[in-house]
Design a protein around this motif. Structure first.
Motif, short mmCIF file in Angstrom:
data_model
loop_
_atom_site.label_atom_id
_atom_site.label_comp_id
_atom_site.label_asym_id
_atom_site.label_seq_id
_atom_site.Cartn_x
_atom_site.Cartn_y
_atom_site.Cartn_z
N TRP A 109 -6.48 -11.46 -1.31
CA TRP A 109 -6.13 -12.80 -1.79
C TRP A 109 -5.32 -13.54 -0.74
CZ3 TRP A 109 -1.69 -15.55 -2.64
CH2 TRP A 109 -1.81 -16.71 -3.41
N GLU A 110 -4.39 -12.85 -0.09
CA GLU A 110 -3.60 -13.49 0.96
C GLU A 110 -4.51 -14.00 2.09
OE1 GLU A 110 -0.50 -14.25 1.08
OE2 GLU A 110 0.48 -13.01 -0.45
N MET A 111 -5.50 -13.19 2.47
CA MET A 111 -6.42 -13.60 3.53
C MET A 111 -7.21 -14.83 3.11
SD MET A 111 -7.76 -9.78 4.50
CE MET A 111 -9.06 -10.31 5.61
N ALA A 112 -7.75 -14.80 1.88
CA ALA A 112 -8.57 -15.92 1.41
C ALA A 112 -7.72 -17.17 1.18
CB ALA A 112 -9.30 -15.52 0.13
N ASN A 113 -6.54 -16.98 0.60
CA ASN A 113 -5.69 -18.12 0.28
C ASN A 113 -5.20 -18.82 1.54
OD1 ASN A 113 -4.36 -19.58 -1.96
ND2 ASN A 113 -2.48 -18.90 -0.97
N GLY A 114 -4.99 -18.04 2.61
CA GLY A 114 -4.55 -18.62 3.87
C GLY A 114 -5.68 -19.00 4.80
N PHE A 160 0.84 -1.19 0.00
CA PHE A 160 0.00 0.00 0.00
C PHE A 160 0.88 1.25 0.00
CE2 PHE A 160 -2.95 -3.12 1.42
CZ PHE A 160 -4.25 -2.62 1.38
N GLY A 161 0.37 2.32 -0.61
CA GLY A 161 1.06 3.60 -0.53
C GLY A 161 2.51 3.48 -0.94
N PHE A 162 3.39 4.02 -0.12
CA PHE A 162 4.81 4.04 -0.46
C PHE A 162 5.61 2.96 0.27
CE2 PHE A 162 3.19 8.21 -1.57
CZ PHE A 162 3.63 8.28 -2.89
N SER A 163 4.92 1.97 0.84
CA SER A 163 5.62 0.76 1.27
C SER A 163 5.95 -0.08 0.04
CB SER A 163 4.75 -0.06 2.24
OG SER A 163 4.79 0.48 3.55
N GLY A 164 6.87 -1.03 0.23
CA GLY A 164 7.25 -1.89 -0.87
C GLY A 164 6.12 -2.80 -1.32
N ARG A 165 6.19 -3.22 -2.58
CA ARG A 165 5.22 -4.15 -3.15
C ARG A 165 5.79 -5.56 -3.10
NH1 ARG A 165 4.34 -0.84 -8.68
NH2 ARG A 165 6.53 -0.39 -8.24
N PRO A 166 5.17 -6.46 -2.33
CA PRO A 166 5.69 -7.82 -2.27
C PRO A 166 5.74 -8.46 -3.66
CG PRO A 166 4.11 -7.45 -0.50
CD PRO A 166 4.02 -6.26 -1.41
N THR A 167 6.80 -9.20 -3.91
CA THR A 167 6.97 -9.87 -5.20
C THR A 167 6.74 -11.38 -5.11
OG1 THR A 167 9.36 -10.06 -4.81
CG2 THR A 167 8.57 -8.12 -6.03
N THR A 168 6.51 -11.88 -3.91
CA THR A 168 6.19 -13.29 -3.70
C THR A 168 5.01 -13.36 -2.73
OG1 THR A 168 7.77 -13.45 -1.87
CG2 THR A 168 8.56 -14.07 -4.08
N PRO A 169 4.25 -14.45 -2.74
CA PRO A 169 3.14 -14.56 -1.79
C PRO A 169 3.64 -14.71 -0.37
CG PRO A 169 3.36 -16.59 -3.07
CD PRO A 169 4.31 -15.59 -3.67
N GLY A 170 2.77 -14.43 0.58
CA GLY A 170 3.11 -14.65 1.98
C GLY A 170 3.02 -13.43 2.86
N TRP A 171 2.89 -12.23 2.26
CA TRP A 171 2.77 -11.03 3.10
C TRP A 171 1.31 -10.87 3.53
CZ3 TRP A 171 5.53 -7.90 5.99
CH2 TRP A 171 6.92 -7.88 5.80
N ASP A 172 0.93 -11.70 4.49
CA ASP A 172 -0.43 -11.70 4.98
C ASP A 172 -0.52 -10.87 6.26
OD1 ASP A 172 0.84 -13.30 6.85
OD2 ASP A 172 -0.20 -15.14 6.29
N LEU A 173 -1.66 -10.94 6.94
CA LEU A 173 -1.88 -10.12 8.12
C LEU A 173 -0.96 -10.51 9.27
CD1 LEU A 173 -5.76 -10.09 7.93
CD2 LEU A 173 -4.24 -8.22 7.32
N ARG A 174 -0.70 -11.79 9.45
CA ARG A 174 0.19 -12.23 10.54
C ARG A 174 1.62 -11.75 10.30
NH1 ARG A 174 -1.95 -18.51 11.25
NH2 ARG A 174 -4.09 -17.97 11.82
#
Length: 391
Positions: free
Chosen positions: A314-319, A145-159
């Protein structure tokens, strides 16, 4: 460290564990290119109904886009962000952008404020002056989001985000702190609450995210049945955006990345449906200024993060994610504020079962889903009431 410049920022690239200042300076050429895209929008036919049941009305979006292209001043928002202490640091391999506003009070305690979708750090600007007299404020942009980095692999979920936020607070030297959030921010805050040894001593939520159990549904009183009906209406009628982003974020991402008018419609559609009390839904500008709505859209457009932000669903649903309060009681001292226009409202007795150390529960007279934008004074008072007894 080396200095890097991209199309939207001038900053020093952070090395691991460094916390470095971050300054926005969007080139005029990029703003001109955006203006050209807006003025060249190819519009669809108008809706065939007299309300917003098919989505944002054509005249509404045309008015927004015209204002965005001709009268909106991005530099105002840019100055506000630069004046709020922007920083970046790298945590778990990802650049995290955050605001760090220090209180002049010698006994100030930090509060971590986390936004949701389609929010941004600007969502909390109305709270800053209301809280900074007593609290340091740390306001990060969610991963992607915003000016944080954009993950390039899955796994950056809420936990994983919760662990990163705990690491951020430790890196800033805070060993005792509070946290607040709504929407996805409430989810991240709950996940921090069940991590061991973080220094988090209390949390406040303006959206309790647990689902009622089948037994609670069966035993619901009249007020709770209304809450269940509202939640069912949201799920059945208003949640198409969440269903799309939970299953095919890349598909919608092409439109969000390419068309600023399409991005505006995607975000405005949710904002109009959930802002204000239930009889005010459909007219968000009664509570949120149009320029503030566009500011939030810009924090998706300028860094190109609309698609990466959508992937959090997608991360929330996939996990198969479920909130900690649905997995068992969360013992951390907790305050919960219920906004009357929120579709995910919860009753006191439902809430007490999830948060056995409930120090504050309040049902406010006005306001909807975007509490920090709509009712900053009321929300700030709730935050202070919750954390005042825990200081």
């Amino acid at each position: 460290m080396t200095t890097t410049t991209n199309t939207t920022t001038n900053t020093v690239e952070p090395a691991q564990h460094d916390v470095i200042p971050f300054t926005l300076d969007v080139p005029d050429s990029e703003l001109a290119a955006l203006r050209a895209r807006l003025l060249a929008t190819r519009w669809p036919d108008a809706e065939t109904v007299e309300d917003t049941s098919q989505g944002p009305r054509l005249a509404t979006l045309q008015r927004l886009v015209h204002h965005w292209a001709t009268d909106y001043d991005w530099r105002r928002a840019e100055r506000a962000l630069n004046g709020l202490g922007q920083h970046k640091t790298t945590i778990d391999g990802l650049d995290i952008h955050f605001l760090h506003v220090r209180s002049p009070a010698p006994d100030a305690v930090p509060i971590l404020l986390t936004h949701g979708w389609p929010g941004s750090v600007l969502e909390f600007r109305g709270l800053v002056d209301l809280l900074v007299d007593e609290y340091h404020l740390v306001i990060p942009s969610l991963p992607g989001f915003g000016f944080s980095g954009r993950p390039t692999t899955p796994g950056w979920d809420l936990r994983r985000t919760a662990r990163a936020w705990a690491a951020l607070m430790a890196r800033l030297g805070y060993d005792r702190w509070f946290a607040q959030g709504g929407d996805l921010g409430a989810a991240v805050t709950e996940e921090i609450a069940v991590l061991p040894g973080t220094g988090l001593v209390g949390m406040h939520l303006n959206m309790a995210i647990f689902p009622p159990t089948p037994q609670e549904v069966a035993d619901a009183d009249a007020d709770e049945r209304r809450m269940l009906a509202e939640a069912e209406h949201y799920q059945r009628v208003l949640s198409a955006y969440a269903q799309q982003m939970s299953t095919r974020p890349q598909t919608i991402g092409y439109s969000l990345a390419d068309s600023p008018a399409g991005l505006a419609a995607w975000i405005y559609g949710l904002v109009q449906d959930v802002t204000g009390t239930h009889d005010e839904h459909g007219d968000p500008e009664r509570h949120i200024a149009l320029d503030e709505l566009i500011d939030g859209i810009m924090l998706h457009w300028l860094p190109g993060t609309a698609t990466s932000a959508a992937r959090m669903y997608w991360e929330m649903a996939n996990g198969r994610w479920a909130p900690p309060s649905a997995r068992g009681p969360v013992p951390l001292p907790t305050g919960v504020t219920v906004m009357p226009g929120e579709y995910a409202r919860k009753s006191l007795r439902w809430t007490q079962r999830r948060y056995p150390n409930l120090v504050r529960f309040a049902e406010l007279p006005r306001g909807g889903h975007f509490a920090a934008l709509e009712q900053p004074e009321l929300l700030a008072a709730e935050i202070k009431h919750t954390f005042g007894a825990l200081r």
